[in-house]
Design a protein around this motif. Structure first.
Motif, PDB file in Angstrom:
ATOM      1  N   LEU A 120       0.617  -1.545   0.315  1.00 36.87           N
ATOM      2  CA  LEU A 120      -0.054  -0.210  -0.415  1.00 36.87           C
ATOM      3  C   LEU A 120       1.110   1.323  -0.296  1.00 36.87           C
ATOM      4  O   LEU A 120       0.467   2.461  -0.998  1.00 36.87           O
ATOM      5  N   ILE A 121       1.787   1.200   0.534  1.00 37.66           N
ATOM      6  CA  ILE A 121       2.753   2.376   0.774  1.00 37.66           C
ATOM      7  C   ILE A 121       3.330   2.468  -0.249  1.00 37.66           C
ATOM      8  O   ILE A 121       3.400   3.965  -0.597  1.00 37.66           O
ATOM      9  N   PRO A 122       3.913   1.842  -1.327  1.00 38.89           N
ATOM     10  CA  PRO A 122       4.510   2.501  -2.332  1.00 38.89           C
ATOM     11  C   PRO A 122       3.970   2.080  -2.917  1.00 38.89           C
ATOM     12  O   PRO A 122       3.937   3.799  -3.872  1.00 38.89           O
ATOM     13  N   THR A 123       2.898   2.074  -3.251  1.00 39.02           N
ATOM     14  CA  THR A 123       1.557   2.486  -4.808  1.00 39.02           C
ATOM     15  C   THR A 123       1.123   3.431  -3.815  1.00 39.02           C
ATOM     16  O   THR A 123       0.565   4.327  -5.341  1.00 39.02           O
ATOM     17  N   ALA A 124       0.515   3.945  -3.034  1.00 37.97           N
ATOM     18  CA  ALA A 124      -0.138   5.409  -2.330  1.00 37.97           C
ATOM     19  C   ALA A 124       1.211   6.242  -2.726  1.00 37.97           C
ATOM     20  O   ALA A 124       1.008   7.248  -3.928  1.00 37.97           O
ATOM     21  N   GLY A 125       2.488   5.821  -3.037  1.00 34.58           N
ATOM     22  CA  GLY A 125       3.510   7.100  -3.817  1.00 34.58           C
ATOM     23  C   GLY A 125       3.808   7.039  -4.690  1.00 34.58           C
ATOM     24  O   GLY A 125       4.194   8.658  -4.946  1.00 34.58           O
ATOM     25  N   VAL A 126       3.920   5.949  -5.305  1.00 42.67           N
ATOM     26  CA  VAL A 126       4.227   5.969  -6.750  1.00 42.67           C
ATOM     27  C   VAL A 126       2.762   6.967  -7.275  1.00 42.67           C
ATOM     28  O   VAL A 126       3.377   7.933  -7.830  1.00 42.67           O
ATOM     29  N   MET A 127       1.355   6.755  -7.092  1.00 44.39           N
ATOM     30  CA  MET A 127       0.357   7.964  -7.291  1.00 44.39           C
ATOM     31  C   MET A 127       0.717   8.516  -7.220  1.00 44.39           C
ATOM     32  O   MET A 127       0.111  10.201  -7.863  1.00 44.39           O
TER      33      MET A 127
ATOM     34  N   ILE B 286       3.547  10.625  -7.138  1.00 49.56           N
ATOM     35  CA  ILE B 286       4.307  11.302  -7.445  1.00 49.56           C
ATOM     36  C   ILE B 286       4.474  11.629  -8.586  1.00 49.56           C
ATOM     37  O   ILE B 286       3.965  12.499  -9.502  1.00 49.56           O
ATOM     38  N   ALA B 287       2.743  10.833  -9.459  1.00 54.54           N
ATOM     39  CA  ALA B 287       2.687  10.808 -10.713  1.00 54.54           C
ATOM     40  C   ALA B 287       1.459  11.377 -10.624  1.00 54.54           C
ATOM     41  O   ALA B 287       1.115  12.330 -11.759  1.00 54.54           O
ATOM     42  N   GLY B 288       1.234  12.696  -9.582  1.00 53.50           N
ATOM     43  CA  GLY B 288       0.155  13.582  -9.759  1.00 53.50           C
ATOM     44  C   GLY B 288      -1.157  12.924  -9.608  1.00 53.50           C
ATOM     45  O   GLY B 288      -1.957  13.989  -9.896  1.00 53.50           O
ATOM     46  N   ALA B 289      -1.816  12.066  -8.749  1.00 55.46           N
ATOM     47  CA  ALA B 289      -2.773  11.828  -8.984  1.00 55.46           C
ATOM     48  C   ALA B 289      -3.826  12.878  -7.962  1.00 55.46           C
ATOM     49  O   ALA B 289      -3.053  12.892  -6.759  1.00 55.46           O
ATOM     50  N   ASN B 290      -4.437  13.032  -7.522  1.00 58.52           N
ATOM     51  CA  ASN B 290      -5.318  12.937  -6.772  1.00 58.52           C
ATOM     52  C   ASN B 290      -5.714  12.855  -5.169  1.00 58.52           C
ATOM     53  O   ASN B 290      -5.158  11.832  -4.787  1.00 58.52           O
TER      54      ASN B 290
END
Length: 492
Positions: A26-33, A35-39
């Motif tokens: 969960l943590i790396p997935t949320a971090g990538v999102m 960084i990618a500019g997700a809301n």
């Protein structure tokens, strides 16, 4: 431990294993999102749904834990599980042939092990207890294999082999590990492709490629891929084989212990052993390295496809050490590496022919490119000649590696060029023979002599021997098995 007839539950901490495994990404997935500019609201919602799903799965795991019990009695090993659909499996205790222990990083963090109890049978011959406290796992192993409890489960009669750290350098020429690393990198690029596009990574790579000479644009990435593959294979080998030990125990069991992050303990009862195989992949052979594998019942290639190292008795190591370990396992003074009977010249012609046919597509591609004007004629001719020379070299090497002989209680067969395999198979373990001839073999007076056994791959071939010699060799290897089907040919 409680009385042997009491039903016991697995360690309750096994529920936390699933919770950690579900929440860890969960943590790396949320971090990538992010960084990618997700809301951030979207990221928070996703995290909440993820956590809710983790809670549901953890509850199901807790329910499964509550209804899972096991029992080790004097006669049987039993496992009951399931809340709605109940199952009850058992194995006769006197049929237990292996008790393997595995602990990945999460299990190790919580002091747990996975215990796999096997009988050596191909179907329904294994019970898995996922979530046993580490001391209890060792006691279970000792009780089932040594037939009695022991205060020191780690004790063994003697070590046959221990890993020397310098042997890990052989991973750099182990192509299977390099391919595994490249596959993981390709998968990662696929998973993060959108993120790379967003930050313009692919565009930057394309601009750099166009700005440099062609040889540099191709050579540097190729060199980088090789170096990354070699480094990655070294790290993977470090994880797989660190602290490797092979021991022979008083129970008549060979035990392999290995692993850096994931600890593994694999047991093999010597009664199941039907021989050994010394395997030398091409690159490893060029550096005088090899590995030693067990040929044993219950360790077929099909069954162990998900864990190809289950039959490994020695990881990539110096060839002399691989042969020494093979001899120790077989109970011989040395592993025979010389004195093999050669094969007819017709076998050489067959291998050169097949090698040239394999090189034909490369030569055809070069000629086609030259005819279409895509490349000059000179390089095309060079490709054709080079392909033919390499093919002939591989054909000759494959022929030189052919050989067979009898050595005491064992039948030895050697073959292969991409992977040269020398198999020592117990003659008493051969349960039948198969004699195979293709149309072309019949014209050359050759045949394949295949020994069938209940161990390993199930069949071990001595390819391309003269028909009469092959029948005589099979008859000598296992007297009276083939005799009723043979008739002497009268001299003219």
């Amino acid at each position: 431990m409680t009385a042997a007839t009491d039903w016991r539950r697995l360690d309750a901490k096994i529920v936390l294993v699933l919770l950690i495994l579900v929440l860890a990404p969960l943590i790396p997935t949320a971090g990538v999102m992010l960084i990618a500019g997700a809301n951030p609201v979207v990221v928070a919602s996703m995290s909440g749904i993820w956590a809710g799903a983790a809670a549901v799965l953890t509850g199901m795991a807790a329910l499964d834990w509550w209804f899972t019990t096991y029992r080790i009695s004097d006669e049987r090993v039993e496992l009951r599980k399931g809340a709605l659909s109940r199952s009850h499996r058992s194995l006769p205790r006197d049929r237990v042939r292996s008790v393997d222990l595995t602990a990945d990083p999460v299990h190790r963090l919580l002091g747990l092990s996975v215990v796999k109890i096997g009988t050596g049978a191909q179907a329904d011959g294994e019970l898995k207890l996922d979530g046993i406290a580490r001391p209890d796992a060792e006691r279970i192993r000792a009780a089932l294999l040594l037939r009695e409890s022991t205060s020191d489960p780690e004790a063994a009669d003697g070590a046959l082999a221990r890993l020397r750290p310098v042997w890990l350098l052989y991973s750099g020429v182990t192509m299977s590990l390099i391919l595994a690393v490249w596959g993981a990198i390709a998968s990662a690029f696929g998973s993060f492709s959108e993120l790379f596009v967003k930050f313009g990574l692919y565009r930057a790579i394309g601009e750099e490629f166009r700005a440099v000479p062609l040889w540099l644009g191709i050579g540097v990435p190729a060199l980088g891929a090789v170096l990354i593959g070699v480094l990655g294979s070294f790290l993977l080998s470090l994880e797989l084989w660190w602290n490797f030990t092979l021991t022979r125990e008083s129970s008549g069991t060979l035990r392999v212990r290995r692993g850096l992050l994931t600890k593994r303990s694999i047991s093999l009862e010597e009664k199941r052993l039907r021989g050994v195989e010394v395997s030398e992949p091409l690159l490893l052979r060029w550096t005088r390295g090899a590995r030693t594998n067990a040929v044993a019942t219950g360790l077929s290639d099909t069954k162990d496809g998900s864990q190809p190292d289950a039959k490994t008795l020695l990881p990539p190591a110096p060839r002399a050490e691989a042969r020494r370990v093979a001899a120790e396992v077989l109970g011989e003074d040395r592993f025979p590496s010389e004195g093999f009977t050669g094969h007819p010249v017709a076998a050489l012609r067959r291998r050169i022919t097949w090698a040239l046919l394999s090189a034909l597509p490369f030569a055809a591609a070069a000629i086609t490119c030259a005819v279409l004007g895509w490349i000059p004629a000179g390089p095309a001719v060079a490709v054709v000649v080079l392909s033919a020379l390499i093919a002939v070299a591989f054909g000759v090497d494959a022929y030189r590696n052919l050989g067979h002989r009898l050595h005491g209680r064992y039948l030895l067969s050697r073959r292969g060029t991409a992977v040269r395999r020398t198999v020592a198979l117990q003659r008493a373990g051969i349960i039948g023979w198969r004699f195979e001839q293709s149309v072309f073999q019949r014209r050359s007076g050759l045949m394949d002599v295949v020994a069938t056994t209940a161990a390993g791959s199930g069949r071990y071939a001595v390819p391309d021997v003269r028909t009469g010699d092959g029948l005589a060799f099979a008859d000598e290897a296992v007297p009276e098995l083939l005799a009723p089907f043979l008739e002497p040919v009268p001299d003219d």
